[in-house]
Design a protein around this motif. Structure first.
Motif, PDB file in Angstrom:
ATOM      1  N   ARG A 172      31.529  73.696  77.492  1.00 52.66           N
ATOM      2  CA  ARG A 172      32.222  72.497  78.009  1.00 52.66           C
ATOM      3  C   ARG A 172      32.032  72.379  79.527  1.00 52.66           C
ATOM      4  O   ARG A 172      31.825  71.284  80.052  1.00 52.66           O
ATOM      5  N   THR A 173      32.090  73.522  80.212  1.00 53.42           N
ATOM      6  CA  THR A 173      31.904  73.521  81.672  1.00 53.42           C
ATOM      7  C   THR A 173      30.482  73.084  82.025  1.00 53.42           C
ATOM      8  O   THR A 173      30.280  72.273  82.940  1.00 53.42           O
ATOM      9  N   ILE A 174      29.507  73.612  81.297  1.00 51.25           N
ATOM     10  CA  ILE A 174      28.097  73.227  81.511  1.00 51.25           C
ATOM     11  C   ILE A 174      27.910  71.732  81.261  1.00 51.25           C
ATOM     12  O   ILE A 174      27.216  71.037  82.016  1.00 51.25           O
ATOM     13  N   ASP A 175      28.568  71.223  80.200  1.00 53.12           N
ATOM     14  CA  ASP A 175      28.442  69.796  79.862  1.00 53.12           C
ATOM     15  C   ASP A 175      29.015  68.895  80.960  1.00 53.12           C
ATOM     16  O   ASP A 175      28.585  67.752  81.118  1.00 53.12           O
ATOM     17  N   LYS A 176      29.999  69.407  81.720  1.00 54.89           N
ATOM     18  CA  LYS A 176      30.522  68.662  82.877  1.00 54.89           C
ATOM     19  C   LYS A 176      29.521  68.685  84.034  1.00 54.89           C
ATOM     20  O   LYS A 176      29.381  67.719  84.774  1.00 54.89           O
ATOM     21  N   ALA A 177      28.858  69.831  84.194  1.00 53.35           N
ATOM     22  CA  ALA A 177      28.009  70.041  85.372  1.00 53.35           C
ATOM     23  C   ALA A 177      26.636  69.381  85.256  1.00 53.35           C
ATOM     24  O   ALA A 177      26.118  68.848  86.239  1.00 53.35           O
ATOM     25  N   LEU A 178      26.037  69.416  84.057  1.00 53.29           N
ATOM     26  CA  LEU A 178      24.649  68.954  83.913  1.00 53.29           C
ATOM     27  C   LEU A 178      24.438  67.484  84.335  1.00 53.29           C
ATOM     28  O   LEU A 178      23.458  67.194  85.022  1.00 53.29           O
ATOM     29  N   PRO A 179      25.334  66.550  83.957  1.00 47.37           N
ATOM     30  CA  PRO A 179      25.114  65.166  84.407  1.00 47.37           C
ATOM     31  C   PRO A 179      25.149  65.037  85.939  1.00 47.37           C
ATOM     32  O   PRO A 179      24.396  64.255  86.517  1.00 47.37           O
ATOM     33  N   LEU A 180      26.028  65.810  86.593  1.00 49.23           N
ATOM     34  CA  LEU A 180      26.113  65.761  88.058  1.00 49.23           C
ATOM     35  C   LEU A 180      24.848  66.321  88.707  1.00 49.23           C
ATOM     36  O   LEU A 180      24.495  65.954  89.825  1.00 49.23           O
ATOM     37  N   ALA A 181      24.183  67.232  87.992  1.00 48.08           N
ATOM     38  CA  ALA A 181      23.052  67.976  88.576  1.00 48.08           C
ATOM     39  C   ALA A 181      21.724  67.226  88.515  1.00 48.08           C
ATOM     40  O   ALA A 181      20.714  67.739  89.003  1.00 48.08           O
ATOM     41  N   GLN A 182      21.705  66.033  87.941  1.00 44.86           N
ATOM     42  CA  GLN A 182      20.421  65.340  87.737  1.00 44.86           C
ATOM     43  C   GLN A 182      19.919  64.599  88.985  1.00 44.86           C
ATOM     44  O   GLN A 182      18.754  64.240  89.067  1.00 44.86           O
ATOM     45  N   ALA A 183      20.795  64.379  89.953  1.00 42.54           N
ATOM     46  CA  ALA A 183      20.370  63.673  91.180  1.00 42.54           C
ATOM     47  C   ALA A 183      19.324  64.506  91.924  1.00 42.54           C
ATOM     48  O   ALA A 183      19.401  65.739  91.918  1.00 42.54           O
ATOM     49  N   PRO A 184      18.345  63.859  92.565  1.00 44.74           N
ATOM     50  CA  PRO A 184      17.301  64.597  93.289  1.00 44.74           C
ATOM     51  C   PRO A 184      17.864  65.560  94.337  1.00 44.74           C
ATOM     52  O   PRO A 184      17.315  66.638  94.567  1.00 44.74           O
TER      53      PRO A 184
END
Length: 245
Positions: A172-184
């Motif tokens: 669940r924590t990873i699922d919160k983080a991955l969308p935020l991490a896609q920015a260049p």
């Protein structure tokens, strides 16, 4: 500016000459403390922990003498980080505890303290305490609206959750983080997140996701030049390779 961007080797000669200049004058001044603090920080960055410690301790003494609590907190945090780096995590925690009082609620300093405490607890296998410390750091980061730091801390929370056996919580924590991490702008933080995300997927038996994350993690990487910090990544990659072949 050298010190802040981590170019410790370039900063050292400048800081050493500044320290020498101070010794010719009245050495007991707040400015001398600032120079010693910067010098201790640069020595730590360059890997010379033995030389760094007395500089930081002397800086702390001077800040105490002049009742400069912010300087005291900075010195204590850098000493704690030095002990973390030397894998003396109990001493690191002792200095982080002292730093909390000196920081006086300053958000940046308090963030450094709780993030450092999380790392120390994680290394001591005290994962519940690590998660608590990281969550305190996350609360500050969200007030600051720093998505880069939020991604970094979420990755550390997930790592501690996984080590504690809280696999679903880690996912669940990873699922919160991955969308935020896609920015260049997140490129510097993404690799660590992919390492933890792949380890979580592997533990859940989701081999396809683990493999995809590992491939994304090592895309464009020269495997002959990866550094020691990448050891966790190589471990996850190897375990994924074994599981999928």
């Amino acid at each position: 500016g050298f010190n802040r961007i981590g170019a410790a080797q370039q900063a050292l000669p400048i800081l050493r000459s500044a320290e020498s200049a101070m010794l010719g004058a009245d050495a007991d001044t707040p400015l001398h403390a600032d120079i010693l603090l910067a010098l201790g920080d640069a020595l730590t960055d360059s890997g010379d922990v033995t030389a760094a410690l007395p500089k930081l301790q002397r800086a702390h003494e001077l800040y105490l003498k002049f009742d400069q609590t912010r300087g005291q907190a900075k010195a204590l945090i850098l000493i704690a980080m030095l002990y973390n780096r030397a894998r003396d995590h109990e001493n690191a925690l002792r200095y982080f505890d002292q730093a909390i009082d000196a920081a006086g609620g300053d958000p940046g300093l308090t963030l450094a303290i709780y993030s450092g405490r999380g790392a120390a607890f994680n290394s001591l296998n005290r994962y519940k305490a690590a998660i608590d410390a990281y969550h305190r750091a996350l609360a500050i980061v969200r007030d600051m609206k720093s998505e880069a730091l939020e991604v970094q801390l979420l990755g550390e929370v997930a790592d501690s959750q996984l080590k504690l056996g809280q696999v679903a919580a880690a996912r669940r924590t990873i699922d919160k983080a991955l969308p935020l991490a896609q920015a260049p702008s997140m490129a510097a933080f993404r690799d660590r997140l992919y390492d933890v995300a792949a380890a979580v997927a592997l533990r859940q038996g989701d081999l396809a996701t683990a493999r995809r994350l590992v491939e994304r993690r090592f895309q464009g990487v020269d495997l002959s030049t990866t550094v020691l910090a990448d050891r966790d990544a190589h471990d996850v990659a190897y375990r994924t390779f074994l599981a999928t072949h």
